[in-house]
Design a protein around this motif. Sequence first.
Motif, PDB file in Angstrom:
ATOM      1  N   PRO A  64      -4.949 -11.597 -14.129  1.00 23.65           N
ATOM      2  CA  PRO A  64      -4.980 -10.361 -14.145  1.00 23.65           C
ATOM      3  C   PRO A  64      -4.259 -10.066 -12.839  1.00 23.65           C
ATOM      4  O   PRO A  64      -5.451 -10.730 -11.440  1.00 23.65           O
ATOM      5  CB  PRO A  64      -5.209  -9.514 -14.270  1.00 23.65           C
ATOM      6  N   ILE A  65      -3.456  -9.113 -12.213  1.00 23.06           N
ATOM      7  CA  ILE A  65      -3.021  -9.487 -10.135  1.00 23.06           C
ATOM      8  C   ILE A  65      -2.849  -7.421 -10.399  1.00 23.06           C
ATOM      9  O   ILE A  65      -1.746  -6.915 -10.628  1.00 23.06           O
ATOM     10  CB  ILE A  65      -0.987  -9.530  -9.793  1.00 23.06           C
ATOM     11  N   HIS A  66      -3.606  -7.106  -9.572  1.00 22.97           N
ATOM     12  CA  HIS A  66      -4.249  -5.634  -9.532  1.00 22.97           C
ATOM     13  C   HIS A  66      -3.502  -5.869  -7.486  1.00 22.97           C
ATOM     14  O   HIS A  66      -3.953  -6.508  -6.951  1.00 22.97           O
ATOM     15  CB  HIS A  66      -5.711  -5.312  -9.114  1.00 22.97           C
ATOM     16  N   VAL A  67      -2.378  -5.051  -7.302  1.00 24.71           N
ATOM     17  CA  VAL A  67      -1.831  -4.873  -5.703  1.00 24.71           C
ATOM     18  C   VAL A  67      -2.250  -3.667  -5.001  1.00 24.71           C
ATOM     19  O   VAL A  67      -2.110  -2.360  -5.223  1.00 24.71           O
ATOM     20  CB  VAL A  67      -0.385  -5.038  -5.800  1.00 24.71           C
ATOM     21  N   LEU A  68      -2.279  -4.069  -4.090  1.00 25.15           N
ATOM     22  CA  LEU A  68      -3.645  -3.284  -2.781  1.00 25.15           C
ATOM     23  C   LEU A  68      -1.915  -1.894  -2.161  1.00 25.15           C
ATOM     24  O   LEU A  68      -1.156  -2.315  -2.310  1.00 25.15           O
ATOM     25  CB  LEU A  68      -3.493  -3.464  -1.969  1.00 25.15           C
ATOM     26  N   ILE A  69      -2.014  -1.338  -2.895  1.00 26.31           N
ATOM     27  CA  ILE A  69      -1.394   0.142  -2.500  1.00 26.31           C
ATOM     28  C   ILE A  69      -1.706   0.420  -1.213  1.00 26.31           C
ATOM     29  O   ILE A  69      -2.366   2.150  -0.439  1.00 26.31           O
ATOM     30  CB  ILE A  69      -1.004   0.636  -3.766  1.00 26.31           C
ATOM     31  N   ARG A  70      -1.626   0.152  -0.032  1.00 27.04           N
ATOM     32  CA  ARG A  70      -1.876   0.885   1.287  1.00 27.04           C
ATOM     33  C   ARG A  70      -0.912   0.627   2.631  1.00 27.04           C
ATOM     34  O   ARG A  70      -0.294  -0.981   2.827  1.00 27.04           O
ATOM     35  CB  ARG A  70      -3.329  -0.119   2.196  1.00 27.04           C
ATOM     36  N   PRO A  71       0.085   1.592   2.831  1.00 27.71           N
ATOM     37  CA  PRO A  71       1.038   0.620   3.971  1.00 27.71           C
ATOM     38  C   PRO A  71       0.730   0.776   5.304  1.00 27.71           C
ATOM     39  O   PRO A  71       1.759  -0.196   6.060  1.00 27.71           O
ATOM     40  CB  PRO A  71       1.873   2.494   3.784  1.00 27.71           C
ATOM     41  N   ARG A  72      -0.086   1.277   6.056  1.00 25.45           N
ATOM     42  CA  ARG A  72      -0.527   0.566   7.027  1.00 25.45           C
ATOM     43  C   ARG A  72      -2.852   0.362   7.265  1.00 25.45           C
ATOM     44  O   ARG A  72      -3.057   1.275   6.672  1.00 25.45           O
ATOM     45  CB  ARG A  72       0.190   1.837   8.181  1.00 25.45           C
ATOM     46  N   SER A  73      -2.593  -0.218   7.708  1.00 24.36           N
ATOM     47  CA  SER A  73      -4.509   0.552   8.514  1.00 24.36           C
ATOM     48  C   SER A  73      -4.241   1.618   8.400  1.00 24.36           C
ATOM     49  O   SER A  73      -3.830   2.626   9.021  1.00 24.36           O
ATOM     50  CB  SER A  73      -4.901  -0.398   9.735  1.00 24.36           C
ATOM     51  N   GLY A  74      -5.740   1.762   9.366  1.00 27.38           N
ATOM     52  CA  GLY A  74      -6.509   3.252   9.625  1.00 27.38           C
ATOM     53  C   GLY A  74      -7.082   4.520   8.407  1.00 27.38           C
ATOM     54  O   GLY A  74      -7.311   3.760   7.648  1.00 27.38           O
ATOM     55  N   ASP A  75      -6.739   5.457   9.035  1.00 26.82           N
ATOM     56  CA  ASP A  75      -7.305   6.304   8.020  1.00 26.82           C
ATOM     57  C   ASP A  75      -6.255   6.260   6.323  1.00 26.82           C
ATOM     58  O   ASP A  75      -5.239   5.813   6.333  1.00 26.82           O
ATOM     59  CB  ASP A  75      -7.615   8.184   9.193  1.00 26.82           C
ATOM     60  N   GLY A  97       5.936  -6.053 -13.640  1.00 27.16           N
ATOM     61  CA  GLY A  97       4.923  -6.650 -14.642  1.00 27.16           C
ATOM     62  C   GLY A  97       3.686  -6.551 -13.772  1.00 27.16           C
ATOM     63  O   GLY A  97       2.313  -7.678 -14.848  1.00 27.16           O
ATOM     64  N   CYS A  98       3.095  -6.554 -12.935  1.00 29.56           N
ATOM     65  CA  CYS A  98       2.023  -5.886 -12.253  1.00 29.56           C
ATOM     66  C   CYS A  98       0.919  -5.886 -13.529  1.00 29.56           C
ATOM     67  O   CYS A  98       0.823  -4.845 -14.014  1.00 29.56           O
ATOM     68  CB  CYS A  98       1.251  -5.838 -11.243  1.00 29.56           C
ATOM     69  N   ASP A  99      -0.483  -6.072 -13.394  1.00 29.09           N
ATOM     70  CA  ASP A  99      -1.617  -4.897 -14.144  1.00 29.09           C
ATOM     71  C   ASP A  99      -1.726  -3.863 -14.046  1.00 29.09           C
ATOM     72  O   ASP A  99      -2.810  -3.494 -14.580  1.00 29.09           O
ATOM     73  CB  ASP A  99      -2.589  -6.667 -14.458  1.00 29.09           C
ATOM     74  N   GLY A 100      -2.138  -3.708 -12.542  1.00 27.69           N
ATOM     75  CA  GLY A 100      -2.914  -2.395 -11.877  1.00 27.69           C
ATOM     76  C   GLY A 100      -2.442  -2.990 -10.432  1.00 27.69           C
ATOM     77  O   GLY A 100      -1.996  -3.311  -9.894  1.00 27.69           O
ATOM     78  N   VAL A 101      -3.065  -1.468 -10.112  1.00 28.79           N
ATOM     79  CA  VAL A 101      -2.645  -0.980  -8.274  1.00 28.79           C
ATOM     80  C   VAL A 101      -4.250  -0.037  -7.960  1.00 28.79           C
ATOM     81  O   VAL A 101      -5.260   0.184  -8.739  1.00 28.79           O
ATOM     82  CB  VAL A 101      -1.746  -0.424  -8.414  1.00 28.79           C
TER      83      VAL A 101
END
Length: 252
Positions: A64-75, A97-101
Amino acid sequence: MELANRSTLMAGILLEIAANSIESALAAEAGGADRIELCDNLEQGGTTPSHGTIAIARERLHIPIHVLIRPRSGDFIYTEAEREVMLYDIEHCLQTGCDGVVLGALDAEAEVDSTFCRAMRAAAGNMSLSFHRAFDLCAAPERSLEEIISLGFERILSSGLADSAPLGNAQLASLVRQANQRLSIMAGAGIRPENLAVLVAASGVTEVHASASGVHFGTLHHKRKLHGLAADFLETQTELVRELRQVLDQLA
């Protein structure tokens, strides 16, 4: 629902590896990871990987592949434009077709931004939802945990509000008790083979998260040290993943 591999079923502890490239993702699978969190920029806490990285990972990996949803560092307080980017990235993960986010958002008072998290949940469709370490910055973690459960998340990644999960053992154990199997508390930050067994025993977590990374030394024959152009980079090490896997298997 995701299918755990045989070693996970034996040990009862799922091993997720934060993989910051396609090579790291392949190394994680080769070492025995049960799942990867695909990301970029580990040195800054992780950001969303490229669409190409996501597509090739989905094509080549069997876990399974979970993808990080974060457009930038910081707060974790996002502008309207950043929210549009995040929703677009979630939709792309669904289409690929990713398994999670893996996602999260806070407001200025360090409370869960429920309105935006609800929008992201809707965009995620049937993908699994993990709330990332923004949780460790929440002003009232016990209240935030209940809110995250109500939003339909399946797990929270946490260090127990400490600099590392081994240092946050007591708080992680408290979160596990409060969650009471309504979602999973996944321990992450500072996890190594030498501290993993104690961490699991003390906290009671059933999922652990590590990068298992080391420095990959660049292979340029001629090197010039310039700011922003370093040849060396972090990459998941198959042997480190294998050592983590062996510790968990021994706990079965």
